[in-house]
Structures are given as structure tokens and as C-alpha cells.
Scaffold this motif. Structure first.
Motif, mmCIF file in Angstrom:
data_model
loop_
_atom_site.group_PDB
_atom_site.id
_atom_site.type_symbol
_atom_site.label_atom_id
_atom_site.label_comp_id
_atom_site.label_asym_id
_atom_site.label_seq_id
_atom_site.Cartn_x
_atom_site.Cartn_y
_atom_site.Cartn_z
ATOM 1 N N UNK A 17 -18.789 3.279 -15.256
ATOM 2 C CA UNK A 17 -19.714 2.180 -14.944
ATOM 3 C C UNK A 17 -19.263 1.402 -13.707
ATOM 4 N N UNK A 18 -20.214 0.852 -12.952
ATOM 5 C CA UNK A 18 -19.875 -0.046 -11.835
ATOM 6 C C UNK A 18 -19.099 -1.245 -12.367
ATOM 7 N N UNK A 19 -17.951 -1.499 -11.796
ATOM 8 C CA UNK A 19 -17.004 -2.451 -12.380
ATOM 9 C C UNK A 19 -16.625 -3.530 -11.382
ATOM 10 N N UNK A 20 -16.511 -4.763 -11.868
ATOM 11 C CA UNK A 20 -16.014 -5.894 -11.082
ATOM 12 C C UNK A 20 -14.872 -6.541 -11.857
ATOM 13 N N UNK A 21 -13.751 -6.780 -11.184
ATOM 14 C CA UNK A 21 -12.584 -7.415 -11.812
ATOM 15 C C UNK A 21 -12.194 -8.629 -10.977
ATOM 16 N N UNK A 22 -12.079 -9.794 -11.621
ATOM 17 C CA UNK A 22 -11.694 -11.025 -10.924
ATOM 18 C C UNK A 22 -10.382 -11.553 -11.497
ATOM 19 N N UNK A 23 -9.937 -12.699 -10.951
ATOM 20 C CA UNK A 23 -8.733 -13.356 -11.465
ATOM 21 C C UNK A 23 -7.439 -12.666 -11.093
ATOM 22 N N UNK A 24 -7.462 -11.899 -10.033
ATOM 23 C CA UNK A 24 -6.300 -11.071 -9.699
ATOM 24 C C UNK A 24 -5.339 -11.766 -8.745
ATOM 25 N N UNK A 25 -4.092 -11.299 -8.777
ATOM 26 C CA UNK A 25 -3.053 -11.778 -7.869
ATOM 27 C C UNK A 25 -2.688 -10.679 -6.890
ATOM 28 N N UNK A 26 -2.100 -11.075 -5.762
ATOM 29 C CA UNK A 26 -1.854 -10.148 -4.672
ATOM 30 C C UNK A 26 -0.954 -8.983 -5.073
ATOM 31 N N UNK A 27 -0.002 -9.210 -5.962
ATOM 32 C CA UNK A 27 0.922 -8.132 -6.304
ATOM 33 C C UNK A 27 0.481 -7.322 -7.519
ATOM 34 N N UNK A 28 -0.720 -7.536 -8.027
ATOM 35 C CA UNK A 28 -1.212 -6.742 -9.154
ATOM 36 C C UNK A 28 -1.404 -5.286 -8.727
ATOM 37 N N UNK A 29 -1.153 -4.388 -9.651
ATOM 38 C CA UNK A 29 -1.263 -2.951 -9.372
ATOM 39 C C UNK A 29 -2.625 -2.577 -8.802
ATOM 40 N N UNK A 30 -3.682 -3.105 -9.380
ATOM 41 C CA UNK A 30 -5.027 -2.709 -8.977
ATOM 42 C C UNK A 30 -5.387 -3.241 -7.593
ATOM 43 N N UNK A 31 -4.683 -4.262 -7.119
ATOM 44 C CA UNK A 31 -4.874 -4.778 -5.768
ATOM 45 C C UNK A 31 -4.092 -3.931 -4.765
ATOM 46 N N UNK A 32 -2.916 -3.495 -5.151
ATOM 47 C CA UNK A 32 -2.024 -2.802 -4.227
ATOM 48 C C UNK A 32 -2.298 -1.304 -4.097
ATOM 49 N N UNK A 33 -2.804 -0.687 -5.142
ATOM 50 C CA UNK A 33 -2.940 0.771 -5.160
ATOM 51 C C UNK A 33 -4.403 1.213 -5.127
ATOM 52 N N UNK A 34 -4.633 2.367 -4.558
ATOM 53 C CA UNK A 34 -5.985 2.897 -4.406
ATOM 54 C C UNK A 34 -6.513 3.405 -5.751
ATOM 55 N N UNK A 35 -7.626 2.837 -6.199
ATOM 56 C CA UNK A 35 -8.250 3.248 -7.461
ATOM 57 C C UNK A 35 -9.100 4.493 -7.248
ATOM 58 N N UNK A 36 -9.834 4.543 -6.164
ATOM 59 C CA UNK A 36 -10.722 5.660 -5.824
ATOM 60 C C UNK A 36 -11.763 5.878 -6.919
ATOM 61 N N UNK A 37 -12.407 4.788 -7.264
ATOM 62 C CA UNK A 37 -13.445 4.822 -8.281
ATOM 63 C C UNK A 37 -14.383 3.640 -8.084
ATOM 64 N N UNK A 38 -15.417 3.507 -8.924
ATOM 65 C CA UNK A 38 -16.420 2.446 -8.749
ATOM 66 C C UNK A 38 -15.945 1.096 -9.279
#
Length: 483
Positions: free
Chosen positions: A369-390
């Protein structure tokens, strides 16, 4: 009744061949999760044969005048255009992509890019000849590098094949191309089309070769002593392995690797347009794009408004089967990719919030599903690494300096965008952002005339444009005595 899987074959020296040892690998339709074809799992003997064919064909292809190579590429572009529906059908089965979008968004640019490089073949620029030492005249020659070992990815199998072979052939090189093991079908069909043109015009059969296989096949190609250049589009891990292998014989390397594009939205931006365009650029092709708009940095004063609007856009975005004309994107490419994308969401820290999506769609195929994630910090894994997904992440920033720090604060440096009505700010940001491309009030358009390529762990070398063409040439200084 069950349908027997289609058998794909290598294309070497103008002939379709099975792997020398008969090994094959299954090819899965990601929209159904079912095997629809088998492809060769090529080994050393197959790579040797393809490299020998390309090496034998190289002198004759190199020595053609540019106008003749242009003629071949223009004929290839025409032939691809004529077989467009066949390619669209195969590519959709290959990847699960929507038929309508493949027809409108992939085939026309592919044809245009081939025609661009056909023109580039006749415009090799260099410094003028002159006397830089008394009694001596110097000239600069641009020459093809030789045989090129090329490895294409699975996110845009047809288009990335074009980005590989078109500049290489235009510059006078010969090619051995390996598609991804999950998406070989459209490249094999391209081999049929290109091979037909080469045969019709009487050119050597080994100018263009396709070898199917897995990572080991790619490694054998890069390590082979014949190629003068290795060109790879893929992950950072693949790129570092290729660079290390190529270093053993000082082989030239061209790498287009991952991305983590920052999308910087200032408080004065047209939020409605930004949301609409960012959702499109983030979810197109299921987010399986190195330049995808998947890391949004938005000014704190409009953060909540933006997140609400983006979550609604995600909810309104549809994924589904290739024949559904209402969908924006199809499935993820393979089971491992589905597992990777889901893993990022499963491992989110407690301070993160899933505003939309965050789950698989259906139980057949690899839809997410098309996904939106908020509330993140700069060093979070999902911010730093390529997800390559929606998946689109959203962070807030307080001022321009913090926006720049967060945007540049990843290991990737391929693409970025800035959203503001302030021209001076846009120009400052375009200078300060450490990425190979900066879009302003848009995200993801590409044209054949402009370069595509990144910095840092996104690799080096350029695709498209005259710069990409020149990457497939070498420079020779010739000096002659006037006495």
C-alpha cells in the motif's frame, strides 16, 4: 491445464542459446507470484562465448564512420517503436507494471533516448588542433573504449537496457549486457529486435549480446579480461563489489547506485501542487526508483497541514494489476523486495507514526500500500537507508540551514528537489544540496539531453546526455612534427 513456462535464451553472436551447462532459473510474474518463464543461469563458458563474440566484432564496429552507427541506432529506434506493444506486454509480465503507464511513460522516452544517442554519434567534441610547442601540432582523438560489460537492474529493465547499450554502441563499443535475473524477458526481446537490425544492415553479429544469469554471472562478466569497461546500475553493495573486482585489472567502471532523494518543502511553497507531485514521484513504479521522492523535509510551520494532505493523497493512490487503468503502480518486483519494504515498517521506532498504508495489499503477488510515515528523526534507519518501495517519510525542519544539513545528511547523493516561490532561496539550495540533480518545484522528470548520475555512494559516471556518451570514450593525444 497448466501452461508450460516460456523458455528464454541468451543471445550470443547473433544466435539464441541455452546456457552451456543447461542450467536455468525460474522467472516469476510479481503480479501473480507465479512462474511464467525460465531463463539461462549462465556460467563461465557462456560469458567467455559472449565476450569472444563482442571482441571479434569490435574492430569492424569501431571503424564504422559515425553516420553508419547513427543509421543503425535510428533503425533500432524505429524497430522498437514498431514492436512497442510486444515489448509492453512482455515488460508488464516481467515487472507487473501497469500496461497503460508502460505504454505512455517508458516506451516513448526509450525511443527518444536511442535517437538522441544516434545523433550524439556524429558530434564527438574536443579541443581544436593547434601548436602548443614550437614546430609541433597536437590533436585530440576520442575513441571507443572497447568491449563493455553491462549489468542492468530490475526496476526499469527495458529503459535501463537502453541507457546502457545506446551510448556504448553510438560511441563505437560492442556490448555484453546482463539483465537482472528477475526481469530478463524484455531484454531478450530487445536482443531479437537489435539483432534483426544488425543482420539486416550487414553488421557483425557480436556487436550486441545478452547473457542471462545471477550475481555470479555478473561477477564473471566484470572480472573477465576482455571488457575494457564495466557499467552497472544496482545497489551500493553491488557497486562496491564491482569496483573492487574491476580494480584488479584497472578496468574502467561506470556506476549508478542507490538514492535517498530529499524533497525540501518550504513554507511558501504551493502545498497542493507539492503534495500532488510528490505523491506521484514517490509512488510511481512502486517507489522502485533511485530518484523517487521518498524523503520529505517540510518546514515546521506547514508540517501538519502537509502530512494530512499527503496521507489523503496516499489513500487516494491505487495499486493493482497491470490491466487496471486506474492504478498508479503495480507490485514490488519480487518476494525479497516485499520482505525488505515490510521490514522497514515493522522496525519503525516508537516515535514514528504510520499516517497511511504500512501493509501488504492482497495475498497474491507482491503489492504494498502507498505509505506515509511521520515523526521521524534524522538517524532513524528508514531515513538513512534506501527502502525502494512505495513509502514516503516526512520530517520537519526549522530553517534553511537545518534543511540543508538533513538533506545532505545521508550517504546517497543522486537526486533532490526544492519547493519554494523564492527564486533566490531556490538558487541557494540548488548550490548547497550535494546531489547530482536538483529539481525546483518539480521532481523526477528526465530528458535525454541532460545528465543523470550522483555523488558519494550513489556512484559515479553519467547516464544520458553528451556527458553519458563521453563516458564510453577514451581520449588520445596525437602530436606530429611540422618538420
Amino acid at each position: 491445464m497448466t501452461t508450460e513456462p516460456r523458455r528464454l535464451r541468451n543471445y550470443i553472436n547473433g544466435e539464441f542459446r541455452d546456457a552451456a551447462d543447461g542450467r536455468t532459473t525460474d522467472v516469476v510474474n510479481p503480479a501473480t507470484g507465479e512462474v511464467y518463464a525460465t531463463a539461462p543461469l549462465s556460467g563461465a563458458a557462456d560469458v567467455d562465448a559472449a565476450m569472444a563474440a563482442a571482441e571479434e566484432a569490435f574492430p569492424a564496429w569501431r571503424d564504422l564512420v559515425p553516420a553508419e552507427r547513427q543509421k543503425v541506432l535510428l533503425k533500432i529506434a524505429d524497430a522498437i517503436e514498431a514492436r512497442a506493444e510486444d515489448l509492453i506486454t512482455v515488460e508488464s509480465e516481467n515487472t507487473g507494471k501497469p500496461l497503460a503507464l508502460t505504454r505512455s511513460e517508458e516506451v516513448p522516452p526509450m525511443v527518444d533516448q536511442i535517437r538522441f544517442f544516434a545523433g550524439a554519434a556524429r558530434l564527438l567534441e574536443g579541443r581544436s588542433a593547434g601548436e602548443y610547442m614550437e614546430g609541433m601540432t597536437s590533436i585530440v582523438r576520442r575513441e571507443p573504449v572497447g568491449v563493455c560489460a553491462q549489468v542492468a537492474p530490475w526496476n526499469y529493465p527495458m529503459m535501463m537496457a537502453v541507457w546502457k547499450f545506446a551510448p556504448a554502441l553510438a560511441a563505437g563499443n560492442t556490448v555484453v549486457l546482463k539483465p537482472s535475473d528477475t526481469t530478463p524477458a524484455s531484454t531478450v526481446l530487445l536482443a531479437e529486435i537489435i539483432g534483426g537490425v544488425l543482420e539486416e544492415l550487414g553488421h557483425p553479429k557480436g556487436v550486441f549480446n545478452v547473457v542471462c544469469g545471477d550475481r555470479d554471472t555478473g561477477r564473471l562478466m566484470v572480472e573477465h579480461p576482455v571488457p575494457a569497461m564495466a557499467s552497472v546500475t544496482g545497489s551500493v553493495r553491488a557497486g562496491t563489489q564491482v569496483a573492487a573486482s574491476a580494480a584488479k585489472d584497472v578496468k574502467r567502471v561506470h556506476l549508478e547506485l542507490g538514492g535517498k532523494a530529499p524533497v525540501v518543502v518550504f513554507e511558501d511553497a504551493d502545498l497542493a501542487k507539492a503534495v500532488e507531485d510528490i505523491a506521484m514521484a514517490g509512488y510511481f513504479n512502486a517507489g522502485q526508483d533511485c530518484t523517487a521522492a521518498t524523503r520529505v523535509l517540510v518546514h515546521e510551520s506547514v508540517h501538519d497541514e502537509f502530512v494530512t494532505a499527503l496521507a489523503k493523497a496516499a489513500a487516494d493512490t491505487k495499486t493493482g494489476r497491470p490491466d487496471d487503468e486506474d492504478v498508479l503502480y503495480g507490485p514490488l518486483n519480487n518476494a525479497n523486495q516485499l520482505k525488505q519494504v515490510a521490514g522497514f515498517i515493522d522496525r519503525l521506532p516508537a516515535h514514528a507514526k504510520v499516517e497511511a498504508g504500512g501493509h501488504r495489499v492482497g495475498d497474491k503477488g507482491y503489492f504494498y500500500a502507498p505509505t506515509v510515515v511521520s515523526g521521524l528523526k534524522q538517524d532513524d534507519e528508514i531515513v538513512q537507508n534506501e527502502v525502494f518501495g512505495p513509502v514516503i517519510t516526512v520530517q520537519s525542519f526549522t530553517d534553511e540551514d537545518q534543511a540543508v544539513a538533513h538533506a545532505n545528511g545521508v550517504e546517497y547523493a543522486l537526486a533532490s528537489s526544492v519547493w519554494t516561490k523564492d527564486h533566490a532561496r531556490a538558487m541557494r539550495m540548488s548550490k548547497r544540496l550535494d546531489f547530482g540533480c536538483v529539481w525546483i518545484n518539480t521532481h523526477i522528470p528526465l530528458v535525454a539531453e541532460m545528465p543523470h548520475g550522483g555523488f558519494k555512494k550513489s556512484g559515479y559516471g553519467k547516464d544520458l546526455s553528451a556527458y553519458g556518451f563521453e563516458d564510453y570514450t577514451r581520449i588520445k593525444h596525437v602530436m606530429t612534427s611540422l618538420g
